[in-house]
Design a protein around this motif. Structure first.
Motif, PDB file in Angstrom:
ATOM      1  N   SER A   1       0.757  -7.924  -7.071  1.00 51.53           N
ATOM      2  CA  SER A   1       1.303  -6.607  -6.718  1.00 51.53           C
ATOM      3  C   SER A   1       1.956  -5.955  -7.924  1.00 51.53           C
ATOM      4  O   SER A   1       1.810  -4.748  -8.157  1.00 51.53           O
TER       5      SER A   1
ATOM      6  N   PRO B   1       0.814  -1.225   0.000  1.00 55.57           N
ATOM      7  CA  PRO B   1       0.000   0.000   0.000  1.00 55.57           C
ATOM      8  C   PRO B   1       0.842   1.267   0.000  1.00 55.57           C
ATOM      9  O   PRO B   1       0.489   2.256  -0.642  1.00 55.57           O
TER      10      PRO B   1
ATOM     11  N   GLN C   1       0.755   4.113  -2.928  1.00 59.69           N
ATOM     12  CA  GLN C   1       0.522   5.521  -2.629  1.00 59.69           C
ATOM     13  C   GLN C   1       1.657   6.388  -3.154  1.00 59.69           C
ATOM     14  O   GLN C   1       1.442   7.482  -3.696  1.00 59.69           O
TER      15      GLN C   1
END
Length: 445
Positions: A383, A356, A360
């Motif tokens: 991913s 995450p 971001q």
């Protein structure tokens, strides 16, 4: 300096030769104004030459004492304090600590009879020498913008609009004097240092404007009764007019400098940008763990300039011990990315282990610098696919890459030509690991 740098950024000239040189000289210009923060209040209280000399000597002694206090506190206390704060991984605590340290330094200098601004300058200088400087700058950026706005509002209240009709001609004369003298002096100094004439004129045009420090010093002088009200109004209005005229000079600096230097329009850009240009690629690394360290070693051995950021102080300290430029900072922070000028980078490498966080960071980098390529670390194919969809140029899943290397080694043992092996592996990568992905999906029950 802030207004000047903001306009340069808006015009996309902050990374140019004249932009970088202008910013550097602007910082030096602000630093040279600092002694006046100490001297001006004294001029309003001392009477007579002997009293003035004694008061100035006392003020300078206090300034030296304040500098010594902040210097030793910065060396022995600031770094351990911020190391303790960063272990909490709290952006709020970090922000409050920065504000507390700045206020304490300002309170210290004020207690010694000096200005609050002098203490803030000293602690800023100390923090600028630590590995926290980029995160501090990015954290303070919103406060800086708000307080700068309040500063100009406060300065605006010092200017008496009713006095302008009587002094406007003197203020205009003062503004012209400020702009012309600074333009000629700066251009001459830059030219004498060996910089081409066009760039020298452009730097002079950038620095011709009267800065925020001019307002600050005049405000202190008025408060200390060093100058009378009418002269203060003329000076304040002159600086105000110079900022208006200076913004026009900055906006059209290339066209004006081209005329002043006599260079043809087609040759202007090439001559200006050729000076002070750097051929070194500028790489930003997010995360200095196992993968980030390996990348840093490879870049260092290749002679490629880079800067790494991590929020784990142990990793930052390890990077310093390795001799690498590793700073404390959150790579997902948009303000940090703006502070380090990510849009001027040649490459961004995300080696963080947290998916995450990586996602971001990709989003924020893409927003700030859509043209900068990004290479990211990924744990698995899922991913990797998500990062590629988010805008990453290359995302290498560790598990699949390890399998590919294992397979390549097996083929080498079986005496398959190395070129054939490389072609097979590259084909898998070029197809975004789809052949491997299809096989993995087929094996699912």
């Amino acid at each position: 300096m802030s207004v000047f740098s903001s306009q340069l950024t808006e015009q996309g000239e902050e990374g140019s030769a004249h932009g970088r040189l202008g910013l550097a000289m602007s910082v030096f210009q602000d630093v040279t104004a600092v002694p006046f923060l100490v001297v001006i209040p004294v001029l309003g209280t001392a009477v007579g030459s002997l009293a003035l000399a004694g008061a100035l000597g006392l003020a300078i002694g206090k300034a030296v004492l304040a500098f010594a206090l902040v210097f030793f506190a910065g060396r022995w206390l600031l770094r351990p304090l911020f190391q303790l704060v960063t272990r909490r991984r709290s952006a709020e605590v970090f922000t409050l600590t920065v504000l507390l340290v700045a206020l304490l330094a300002a309170w210290t200098t004020n207690g010694l009879g000096l200005s609050l601004a002098f203490g803030a300058f000293l602690v800023g200088m100390m923090l600028g020498e630590t590995e926290f400087r980029f995160q501090v700058e990015s954290t303070m950026r919103p406060f800086r913008d708000v307080l700068l706005g309040l500063f100009f509002v406060g300065i605006g209240t010092l200017i008496d609009p009713g006095a302008i009709p009587d002094i406007w001609h003197l203020a205009m004369l003062g503004a012209v004097l400020i702009l012309s003298s600074k333009l000629l002096l700066v251009a001459a100094m830059v030219r004498m240092s060996g910089i081409v004439t066009l760039t020298a004129w452009r730097v002079g045009l950038l620095l011709a404007v009267g800065g925020e420090f001019g307002f600050a010093l005049l405000a202190i002088a008025l408060d200390a009764n060093v100058i009378d009200v009418r002269l203060g109004q003329i000076a304040l209005t002159s600086v105000f007019f110079s900022m208006i005229g200076g913004s026009v000079l900055i906006r059209f600096n290339q066209a004006i400098a081209t005329r002043l230097s006599g260079v043809k329009q087609g040759e202007a850009s090439d001559l200006s940008d050729a000076t002070l240009s750097s051929d070194e690629p500028r790489v930003l690394i997010g995360g200095y763990g196992r993968v980030g360290h390996t990348i840093a070693v490879l870049l260092h051995d290749s002679g490629i300039a880079f800067m790494a950021f991590d929020t784990d102080m142990k990793r930052v300290e390890q990077g310093k011990a390795d001799g690498h430029q590793v700073m404390y900072g959150d790579i997902t922070d948009p303000e940090l990315l703006a502070t380090v000028q990510v849009d001027q980078a040649s490459l961004v490498i995300l080696s963080v282990d947290d998916f995450p966080v990586a996602l971001q960071a990709v989003s924020n980098v893409r927003t700030a610098a859509p043209h900068v390529p990004i290479i990211a670390r990924a744990r698995d194919l899922e991913s990797s696919s998500s990062l590629l969809a988010a805008g990453v140029s290359h995302a290498y899943p560790e598990m699949i890459e390890a399998s590919l290397r294992l397979g390549a080694t097996a083929l080498q043992v079986l005496r398959v030509p190395v070129n054939d092996i490389d072609l097979m592996i590259q084909e898998v990568r070029d197809r975004d690991y789809q052949p491997v992905l299809e096989e993995a999906q087929d094996e699912k029950p």
